[in-house]
Design a protein around this motif. Sequence first.
Motif, short mmCIF file in Angstrom:
data_model
loop_
_atom_site.label_atom_id
_atom_site.label_comp_id
_atom_site.label_asym_id
_atom_site.label_seq_id
_atom_site.Cartn_x
_atom_site.Cartn_y
_atom_site.Cartn_z
N THR A 249 0.70 -1.01 -0.08
CA THR A 249 0.00 -0.10 -0.04
C THR A 249 0.81 1.34 0.02
OG1 THR A 249 -1.70 1.08 1.18
CG2 THR A 249 -0.06 -0.02 2.65
N ASP A 250 0.21 2.25 -0.48
CA ASP A 250 0.94 3.80 -0.64
C ASP A 250 -0.06 4.96 0.31
OD1 ASP A 250 -1.16 3.61 -2.63
OD2 ASP A 250 -0.06 4.85 -3.81
N PRO A 251 -0.32 4.56 1.48
CA PRO A 251 -1.23 5.47 2.13
C PRO A 251 -1.29 7.07 1.86
CG PRO A 251 -0.30 3.82 3.51
CD PRO A 251 0.47 3.84 2.41
N ASP B 99 -8.00 6.50 0.66
CA ASP B 99 -8.68 5.32 0.34
C ASP B 99 -7.85 4.10 0.94
OD1 ASP B 99 -7.08 5.80 -1.84
OD2 ASP B 99 -8.53 4.30 -2.79
N ASP B 100 -6.42 4.32 0.88
CA ASP B 100 -5.61 3.10 1.37
C ASP B 100 -5.75 3.12 2.90
OD1 ASP B 100 -3.21 2.66 -0.81
OD2 ASP B 100 -3.99 4.48 -0.98
N ALA C 88 -8.91 1.35 3.58
CA ALA C 88 -8.89 -0.05 3.43
C ALA C 88 -7.95 -0.82 4.68
CB ALA C 88 -8.00 -0.20 2.07
N ASN D 195 0.92 7.54 -3.67
CA ASN D 195 -0.09 8.83 -3.66
C ASN D 195 0.82 9.90 -2.92
OD1 ASN D 195 -2.54 7.88 -4.33
ND2 ASN D 195 -2.64 6.60 -2.56
N CYS E 270 4.31 8.11 3.04
CA CYS E 270 3.31 7.03 3.24
C CYS E 270 3.63 6.00 4.42
CB CYS E 270 3.58 5.93 2.06
SG CYS E 270 3.00 6.60 0.46
N ILE F 242 -2.62 -2.61 -3.39
CA ILE F 242 -3.47 -1.22 -3.72
C ILE F 242 -2.61 -0.01 -3.84
CG2 ILE F 242 -5.45 -2.01 -2.40
CD1 ILE F 242 -4.73 -0.98 0.01
N GLY F 243 -1.52 -0.43 -4.36
CA GLY F 243 -0.62 0.86 -4.79
C GLY F 243 0.21 0.40 -6.09
N ASN G 232 -2.38 3.92 -9.97
CA ASN G 232 -1.23 2.84 -9.72
C ASN G 232 -0.54 2.14 -10.88
OD1 ASN G 232 -1.99 3.18 -6.95
ND2 ASN G 232 -3.46 1.66 -7.16
N ASP H 211 -9.39 1.25 -2.82
CA ASP H 211 -8.68 0.23 -2.27
C ASP H 211 -9.53 -0.46 -1.35
OD1 ASP H 211 -6.61 1.29 -3.76
OD2 ASP H 211 -6.11 2.60 -2.26
#
Length: 437
Positions: A11-13, A16-17, A20, A43, A49, A177-178, A220, A329
């Motif tokens: 993930t790349d918060p 929406d990450d 998730a 993001n 992140c 999700i990234g 992504n 995500d």
Amino acid sequence: MAPKNRIIIDTDPGVDDVMALLLALSASPEELQVAMISVTYGNVPLPSCLRNVVALFHVLEKEMAWRESTGKPAYGALNAYKPIVAVGAEHALEDEQLVADHFHGADGLHGVHEAHPHLSPADTWKSLFEDAPSQANNNAEPPSYSRFFTPSKTPAHKEMLRILKEEPENTVSIVAIGPLTNVALAAAEDPETFLRVKELVVMGGAVGVEGNVSPCAEFNCLADAIAAARVFALTSLVPSATMPPTIHGKSVLPPYPAKLSKQLKLTLFPLDITTPHELRKRVFNDKIQPLKEAGSPLAQWTDTFMNGTFNKIDSMLGDGHDAGLSLHDPLCIWYMLTHDHPAWKAVSKPEDIRIETCGQWTRGMHVIDRRQRAKPAEKDSTVQTHPEDPMDAVTMDEVPGDTMGWLSVRKGNKINRMLESPGQDTFAGVLLEKVFA
């Protein structure tokens, strides 16, 4: 009881990450175990992140204490398991860095750390992921920093491989999700260990709809099109057929072996299915405001970046729009929680979806052959002399003039694209109830 699903979240918060991650951690221990959170750039740059992941756990410690004091239910999976958090790639394999801070804010969460300094961890967390020159044990865990996660100083893709090697085959799934850089690095370093994964669930791409960062590309995938193409190629019987071309004969990562023991099972959630799953501003605020007033740390924290996002959408679309925040995500996590539900609908057979890596205007595009041409090998009774062996020779798989192998059964990718969920209009309510119950 063992969890029904064990996952690694790459993930790349951003906004929406984080939602998730909250959905995954709020699951019951029987539903889901998050074995690892693999952090990548995307993001926003990698340090932001990572900070957002650490801050999430910091807020959850305060939230669980508040819930205990008020008699509210705690997060089951969060309390039952302690995921590893590992740091991955800082940039794409071969591309310049692409970020989406224009949408997610400079820190990825619309200034939440400045807005709520009491909910942000002290900067001492940085040492959790940095090597100290005199430290004998490279992975020694600082005592009691967090009871909810274990920091790792091993690169994320190596931690992925370690988990996949140590756990029984086909028991751990990866939810990406990234950008797919970390996943591509793991697959390149040890393809056979990587293929022990049960399923790779990917949020990315746009197949029959427009892109969100270019007319044809989703963020992504465009952020690292080379990585995406390499990962998708593992679904082919002949991975070399759909691998990205090398530039001047050179590639950052090596080619895959000529023969692999199996093909990757890849389930794709493109914008086609994720975009319509929306959360409306009013619905979110109706849920969050009473919790804010009651003193929920999580409600205070999420209110800042969620309403920051809703306000950004308002500024982009203007008055009179009816758009919500697309839950790209979180939808992938919902799939992991409910994938046995009969309402999940995928394509009738895997699709040959390939990633454009060279186009000036089309980089990151998900290309699919819509010509409705016959594939002779699909009709040939002598396609395989040993049907149980998917690598057996195909006698009529070569079509004159088909230099790119679009009419080949063996050469194309095989992507399981998801089309429908159990509830496009109900998912937002499910998410809010699980996260904020």
